[in-house]
Write a protein that holds these residues in place. Structure first.
Motif, short mmCIF file in Angstrom:
data_model
loop_
_atom_site.label_atom_id
_atom_site.label_comp_id
_atom_site.label_asym_id
_atom_site.label_seq_id
_atom_site.Cartn_x
_atom_site.Cartn_y
_atom_site.Cartn_z
N UNK A 298 -10.51 12.87 4.12
CA UNK A 298 -9.15 13.33 4.35
C UNK A 298 -8.25 12.21 4.88
N UNK A 299 -8.83 11.08 5.26
CA UNK A 299 -8.08 9.98 5.83
C UNK A 299 -7.86 8.89 4.78
N UNK A 300 -6.67 8.26 4.78
CA UNK A 300 -6.42 7.18 3.82
C UNK A 300 -7.27 5.94 4.17
N UNK A 301 -7.46 5.09 3.17
CA UNK A 301 -8.23 3.85 3.36
C UNK A 301 -7.45 2.92 4.28
N UNK A 302 -8.08 2.45 5.32
CA UNK A 302 -7.47 1.57 6.31
C UNK A 302 -8.10 0.20 6.14
N UNK A 303 -7.32 -0.80 5.72
CA UNK A 303 -7.88 -2.10 5.35
C UNK A 303 -6.95 -3.23 5.81
N UNK A 304 -7.38 -4.47 5.61
CA UNK A 304 -6.60 -5.63 6.04
C UNK A 304 -5.63 -6.08 4.94
N UNK A 305 -4.36 -6.35 5.34
CA UNK A 305 -3.34 -6.88 4.43
C UNK A 305 -2.66 -8.07 5.10
N UNK A 306 -1.87 -8.81 4.33
CA UNK A 306 -1.08 -9.91 4.86
C UNK A 306 0.39 -9.52 4.83
N UNK B 66 3.51 -15.72 8.17
CA UNK B 66 2.72 -14.55 7.80
C UNK B 66 1.67 -14.27 8.85
N UNK B 67 1.16 -13.04 8.81
CA UNK B 67 0.06 -12.66 9.69
C UNK B 67 -0.74 -11.57 9.01
N UNK B 68 -1.96 -11.40 9.46
CA UNK B 68 -2.84 -10.37 8.91
C UNK B 68 -2.85 -9.18 9.86
N UNK B 69 -2.88 -8.00 9.27
CA UNK B 69 -2.94 -6.78 10.07
C UNK B 69 -3.71 -5.73 9.27
N UNK B 70 -3.99 -4.62 9.89
CA UNK B 70 -4.66 -3.54 9.18
C UNK B 70 -3.64 -2.46 8.88
N UNK B 71 -3.73 -1.85 7.69
CA UNK B 71 -2.74 -0.88 7.25
C UNK B 71 -3.32 0.01 6.17
N UNK B 72 -2.58 1.07 5.84
CA UNK B 72 -2.94 1.91 4.71
C UNK B 72 -2.14 1.51 3.47
N UNK C 16 -1.07 -0.31 0.15
CA UNK C 16 -1.70 -0.98 -0.97
C UNK C 16 -3.20 -0.96 -0.97
N UNK C 17 -3.77 -2.08 -1.46
CA UNK C 17 -5.22 -2.24 -1.54
C UNK C 17 -5.65 -3.35 -0.60
N UNK C 18 -6.93 -3.44 -0.29
CA UNK C 18 -7.40 -4.53 0.58
C UNK C 18 -6.99 -5.89 0.01
N UNK C 19 -6.42 -6.75 0.88
CA UNK C 19 -6.01 -8.09 0.46
C UNK C 19 -4.60 -8.18 -0.08
N UNK C 20 -3.88 -7.06 -0.23
CA UNK C 20 -2.50 -7.08 -0.73
C UNK C 20 -1.58 -7.81 0.25
N UNK C 21 -0.40 -8.21 -0.26
CA UNK C 21 0.61 -8.87 0.56
C UNK C 21 1.86 -8.01 0.61
N UNK C 22 2.37 -7.78 1.81
CA UNK C 22 3.60 -7.03 2.02
C UNK C 22 4.68 -8.03 2.41
N UNK C 23 5.71 -8.19 1.54
CA UNK C 23 6.80 -9.13 1.80
C UNK C 23 8.00 -8.34 2.34
#
Length: 76
Positions: free
Chosen positions: A5-13, A21-27, A29-36
């Protein structure tokens, strides 16, 4: 905790407007995605004291100003 029932929580940039830039954990996109980011604490006038100007992304700011230009106080 219930399963599936919980979304995938993974590391993004996260890339800020100045290119840092910095790395953080989020729901997001997909693991390894970049949020600009288009607006962040380094470029938004609320945090910079109005020193930076907002970029008109997609004409949204121009449309807003056109739509609400007559809402100001009218003087006689």
């Amino acid at each position: 905790m219930k399963k599936d029932i919980h979304p995938d929580y993974h590391e993004i940039t996260v890339v800020m407007t100045d290119g840092s830039s910095y790395k953080t954990r989020s729901t997001y996109g997909k693991p390894g995605d970049t949020l600009r980011l288009e607006i962040d604490s380094k470029s938004h006038p609320a945090w910079t004291g109005g020193q930076q100007r907002l970029l008109d992304s997609g004409g949204m700011l121009a449309r807003f100003n056109k739509r609400f230009k007559n809402l100001g106080m009218k003087t006689k």
